[in-house]
Design a protein around this motif. Structure first.
Motif, short mmCIF file in Angstrom:
data_model
loop_
_atom_site.label_atom_id
_atom_site.label_comp_id
_atom_site.label_asym_id
_atom_site.label_seq_id
_atom_site.Cartn_x
_atom_site.Cartn_y
_atom_site.Cartn_z
N GLY A 178 0.82 -1.21 0.00
CA GLY A 178 0.00 0.00 0.00
C GLY A 178 0.86 1.26 0.00
N LYS A 179 1.90 1.23 0.80
CA LYS A 179 2.78 2.40 0.91
C LYS A 179 3.49 2.67 -0.43
N GLN A 180 4.06 1.60 -0.96
CA GLN A 180 4.84 1.73 -2.19
C GLN A 180 4.00 2.21 -3.38
N VAL A 181 2.84 1.62 -3.54
CA VAL A 181 2.00 2.00 -4.69
C VAL A 181 1.43 3.41 -4.50
N MET A 182 1.11 3.76 -3.24
CA MET A 182 0.58 5.11 -3.00
C MET A 182 1.66 6.16 -3.31
N GLU A 183 2.91 5.84 -3.00
CA GLU A 183 4.01 6.78 -3.34
C GLU A 183 4.02 7.05 -4.84
N GLN A 184 3.88 5.97 -5.62
CA GLN A 184 3.85 6.12 -7.09
C GLN A 184 2.64 6.95 -7.53
N PHE A 185 1.51 6.66 -6.94
CA PHE A 185 0.28 7.42 -7.29
C PHE A 185 0.51 8.91 -7.04
N LEU A 186 1.10 9.22 -5.89
CA LEU A 186 1.29 10.64 -5.51
C LEU A 186 2.28 11.33 -6.44
N LYS A 187 3.27 10.57 -6.87
CA LYS A 187 4.27 11.14 -7.80
C LYS A 187 3.65 11.42 -9.16
N ALA A 188 2.81 10.49 -9.61
CA ALA A 188 2.29 10.57 -10.97
C ALA A 188 1.04 11.44 -11.12
N ASN A 189 0.37 11.74 -9.99
CA ASN A 189 -0.89 12.48 -10.11
C ASN A 189 -0.90 13.71 -9.19
N LYS A 190 -1.08 14.86 -9.78
CA LYS A 190 -1.06 16.13 -9.02
C LYS A 190 -2.21 16.19 -8.03
N GLN A 191 -3.40 15.84 -8.52
CA GLN A 191 -4.59 16.01 -7.68
C GLN A 191 -5.25 14.66 -7.39
N ILE A 192 -5.09 14.21 -6.14
CA ILE A 192 -5.79 12.98 -5.72
C ILE A 192 -6.77 13.39 -4.62
N ASP A 193 -8.06 13.13 -4.83
CA ASP A 193 -9.07 13.52 -3.85
C ASP A 193 -9.49 12.37 -2.94
N VAL A 194 -9.44 11.16 -3.49
CA VAL A 194 -9.97 10.00 -2.75
C VAL A 194 -9.06 8.79 -2.95
N LEU A 195 -8.88 8.03 -1.87
CA LEU A 195 -8.21 6.72 -1.98
C LEU A 195 -9.22 5.64 -1.59
#
Ligand code: GYE
Length: 334
Positions: free
Chosen positions: A219-236
Motif C-alpha cells: 500500500g505504501k509503495q504504490v501510493m508513493e507512485q500514485f502521488l508522484k504521478a498524479n497532481k490532484q488525488i481527492d480520494v483513496l
C-alpha cells in the motif's frame, strides 16, 4: 400393484446394500488406528486447512479464529500457510489428500486454476469447504459450500458512501484505488462493486488503480507512485485496511493530511483500521469479518456426518464512519 412390489423389492435390496456398506465401513475403521485422520477410529475429525498467508491484520485474526475454534470443537487441525502462493496451496491440499484427512478447508489465494486439485479431493472422497474466498470453477460439485463475505457488496457500500459524500461536487473527483492481490476474489469483487456504485456520478473518476497485494508495504509503495504521478488525488479506495495504513505514511510524507486532503475509504475494520478511522485519518470502512472459525467447524462436522449444507453461507457485516468507529472500538475483538 406390480409396480409397488418392484419398488419394495428395490428398496429392500438398497437397504441390504446399505447395511453391508455400513458394516464394512465400521470394520474398516475398527481395523486401523494408525492411518491418517480419515481412518482413525476415535471419532475425531481431522481437518486440513490451507491458509492464504499472513499478509494482513484480517488474515491474522482469521487464522486465530480458525485455530481456536478447532480446539474448542475438538477437531484436529493440520494448518499450512501458503505465503500468498497458489502452488503452495495446491501442494498442501495434495498432502492432506495423501494423509486422508476427513475434511479439507481452504481460502483460495486466487479464483482460478483449482479444478484439477479439487477433482483429486473429490475422487478421494474428501469433502472440501471453501472459506473466506471462493473459486471460479464451473463444476459446483467440487466443493460442499462456500462460507464468506459478499465482496461485491462491500465495494458497493464503499462506493455508495462516496457518491453520497460527493453529491454536491461540481467538478471532477479524482480517485485512486489500491487493489488486493491480482486474481483474488476480494480484489475482483470489491473493484466491481465500487465501480458500479460510483458510476452513479460521472464526476467520480478512478484515475489510477494498481495491486498493493493486501499488505502495508504494498500500500505504501504504490501510493508513493500514485502521488508522484498524479497532481490532484481527492480520494483513496483501498481494498483493505492494511494497504490504507501503509498509504497513510506515503500521504503524510508527501505533505498531505490523510482524511482531509485525501478522503480514505477501506475494507475490513480490523483494530488498527478502526483506530485510524476514529482518529479521522480514514473516513469510512466497509466491514469484512474474519471470525469464520466457529461456523467453519460446525460445517465440517455436518459435512462429515453426511448432512446437506447450504451451498453458500454469507457473513453478516456492517459499515463504519468515524463516529461509529469511536463507539465500536472499545468492544472490538480483532
Ligand atoms: O480483506 C484482506 C486479506 O480475503 C477477505 O484478505 C479477505 C481479504 C481481506 O488479506 O485484508
Amino acid at each position: 400393484m406390480g409396480k409397488m412390489r418392484t419398488q419394495s423389492v428395490r428398496w429392500r435390496a438398497a437397504a441390504v446394500l446399505a447395511s453391508v456398506l455400513l458394516v464394512g465401513g465400521v470394520a474398516a475403521c475398527g481395523n486401523s488406528d494408525t492411518g491418517g485422520g480419515g481412518s482413525k477410529d476415535d471419532g475425531k475429525i481431522t481437518m486440513g486447512f490451507s491458509q492464504v498467508g499472513a499478509e494482513s491484520g484480517w488474515r491474522t485474526a482469521n487464522t486465530t479464529s480458525i485455530k481456536e475454534s478447532a480446539t474448542a470443537a475438538g477437531i484436529e487441525l493440520k494448518f499450512d500457510d501458503a505465503q500468498q502462493k497458489q502452488e503452495n496451496q495446491i501442494k498442501a491440499i495434495r498432502n492432506y489428500i495423501q494423509q486422508k484427512v476427513d475434511v479439507i478447508a481452504f481460502s483460495p489465494v486466487v479464483e482460478s486454476g483449482w479444478d484439477t486439485v479439487l477433482k483429486e479431493a473429490k475422487d478421494a472422497g474428501i469433502p472440501v469447504i471453501l472459506t473466506d474466498r471462493s473459486v471460479d470453477s464451473a463444476d459446483k460439485s467440487l466443493y460442499k459450500t462456500f462460507l464468506g463475505s459478499d465482496f461485491v457488496k462491500e465495494g458497493r457500500l464503499a462506493g455508495e458512501w462516496l457518491v453520497e459524500q460527493k453529491k454536491t461536487a461540481s467538478g471532477p473527483v479524482n480517485i485512486v484505488e489500491l487493489q488486493g492481490n491480482t486474481g483474488a476474489a476480494p480484489a475482483n469483487d470489491r473493484k466491481k462493486g465500487f465501480g458500479e456504485a460510483i458510476a452513479a456520478n460521472p464526476n467520480l473518476k478512478i484515475i489510477a488503480s494498481q495491486p498493493g497485494d493486501f499488505t502495508r508495504a504494498g500500500g505504501k509503495q504504490v501510493m508513493e507512485q500514485f502521488l508522484k504521478a498524479n497532481k490532484q488525488i481527492d480520494v483513496l479506495f483501498a481494498h483493505n485496511d492494511d494497504m490504507g495504513l501503509g498509504a497513510l505514511e506515503a500521504i503524510t510524507a508527501a505533505g498531505k493530511v490523510p482524511g482531509k486532503d485525501i478522503t480514505i475509504i477501506t475494507v475490513d475494520a480490523v483494530k488498527d483500521g478502526m483506530q485510524a478511522l476514529a482518529d479521522g485519518k480514514f473516513n469510512f470502512i466497509a466491514e469484512c469479518s474474519p471470525l469464520l472459525g466457529p461456523q467453519l467447524m460446525d460445517l465440517a462436522k455436518k459435512v462429515k456426518a453426511g448432512e446437506t449444507v447450504p451451498a453458500r453461507i454469507e457473513t453478516e457485516e456492517t459499515t463504519f464512519t468515524t463516529e461509529q468507529a469511536k463507539e465500536a472500538l472499545p468492544n472490538r475483538k480483532y
